[in-house]
Design a protein around this motif. Sequence first.
Motif, PDB file in Angstrom:
ATOM      1  N   PRO A 118       0.799  -1.232   0.000  1.00 59.28           N
ATOM      2  CA  PRO A 118       0.000   0.000   0.000  1.00 59.28           C
ATOM      3  C   PRO A 118       0.835   1.289   0.000  1.00 59.28           C
ATOM      4  N   VAL A 119       2.081   1.236   0.436  1.00 57.02           N
ATOM      5  CA  VAL A 119       2.922   2.432   0.464  1.00 57.02           C
ATOM      6  C   VAL A 119       3.936   2.412  -0.672  1.00 57.02           C
ATOM      7  N   ALA A 120       4.619   1.290  -0.848  1.00 55.34           N
ATOM      8  CA  ALA A 120       5.657   1.198  -1.881  1.00 55.34           C
ATOM      9  C   ALA A 120       5.070   1.075  -3.284  1.00 55.34           C
ATOM     10  N   GLY A 121       3.872   0.497  -3.393  1.00 56.72           N
ATOM     11  CA  GLY A 121       3.241   0.321  -4.707  1.00 56.72           C
ATOM     12  C   GLY A 121       3.075   1.623  -5.472  1.00 56.72           C
ATOM     13  N   VAL A 171      13.917  -0.022   0.186  1.00 55.91           N
ATOM     14  CA  VAL A 171      13.743  -1.053   1.219  1.00 55.91           C
ATOM     15  C   VAL A 171      13.770  -0.404   2.598  1.00 55.91           C
ATOM     16  N   GLY A 172      14.741   0.487   2.820  1.00 48.37           N
ATOM     17  CA  GLY A 172      14.823   1.187   4.104  1.00 48.37           C
ATOM     18  C   GLY A 172      13.663   2.141   4.327  1.00 48.37           C
ATOM     19  N   ARG A 173      13.251   2.799   3.284  1.00 45.93           N
ATOM     20  CA  ARG A 173      12.192   3.804   3.397  1.00 45.93           C
ATOM     21  C   ARG A 173      10.822   3.175   3.653  1.00 45.93           C
ATOM     22  N   PHE A 174      10.573   2.034   3.034  1.00 45.20           N
ATOM     23  CA  PHE A 174       9.251   1.417   3.139  1.00 45.20           C
ATOM     24  C   PHE A 174       9.214   0.238   4.092  1.00 45.20           C
ATOM     25  N   ALA A 175      10.236   0.116   4.946  1.00 42.23           N
ATOM     26  CA  ALA A 175      10.268  -0.994   5.909  1.00 42.23           C
ATOM     27  C   ALA A 175       9.044  -0.915   6.803  1.00 42.23           C
ATOM     28  N   ARG A 176       8.433  -2.076   7.034  1.00 43.42           N
ATOM     29  CA  ARG A 176       7.244  -2.147   7.892  1.00 43.42           C
ATOM     30  C   ARG A 176       7.640  -2.607   9.278  1.00 43.42           C
ATOM     31  N   ASP A 177       6.821  -2.272  10.232  1.00 47.36           N
ATOM     32  CA  ASP A 177       7.026  -2.683  11.618  1.00 47.36           C
ATOM     33  C   ASP A 177       6.523  -4.107  11.804  1.00 47.36           C
ATOM     34  N   GLY A 178       7.429  -5.078  11.660  1.00 46.10           N
ATOM     35  CA  GLY A 178       7.088  -6.457  11.976  1.00 46.10           C
ATOM     36  C   GLY A 178       6.307  -7.204  10.926  1.00 46.10           C
ATOM     37  N   GLY A 179       5.939  -6.574   9.814  1.00 49.46           N
ATOM     38  CA  GLY A 179       5.300  -7.289   8.735  1.00 49.46           C
ATOM     39  C   GLY A 179       3.897  -7.773   9.011  1.00 49.46           C
TER      40      GLY A 179
END
Length: 188
Positions: A118-121, A171-179
């Motif tokens: 939803p964010v990186a797309g 990858v660093g910018r769109f990292a999610r908290d725990g997936g």
Amino acid sequence: MTLTVTNTGNRAGKETLQVYVSDPTATVYRPEQELRGFAQVSLEPGQSAPVTLTLGQRAFAFWHDTAGRWAVEGGAFGVRVGASSRDIRLEATVELTGQEVVPPLTVESTADAWLADPVAGPWLRESLGEGEFAAMLFDPKNGRMMRAIPLQRLSRFPGFPVSEQQVEEAVGRFARDGGMTGRTEASA
């Protein structure tokens, strides 16, 4: 879950109630039933007593390797209570909403995974623009094959609008908290 246990014998005794959970529609391998709780009660002859067994979210969870944490899939779970795994005396079904498990994006995540995020797309769609690679990725006939390629490998194609460095930064910018997203609720 609360149930009543009765000593039908003529001597005082103890009973250990074991609670098992089953997930018949799991998308990962799980045992037929898993011991998730127990309680012991002491009763005199003819005596009855209520026993309450409480199962938390973790009782329905499995370890999700990719997300690196416990996860609960939604659906119907079997809850079984008995004196042992082979002596089940009570069964019920619990419906759980579950959690959507979204593995964290990496440089090896497919273009499909990036586009579904939803964010990186939106970032990737904007970066692709309306050029040749966007046309290939969204082609109704062959796009699925192209989207199955990891984004970092696509970035190595001549003319691809996103560089390897941009993928690594993303990858660093769109990292999610725990997936994980969503919540878990139970209803019996």
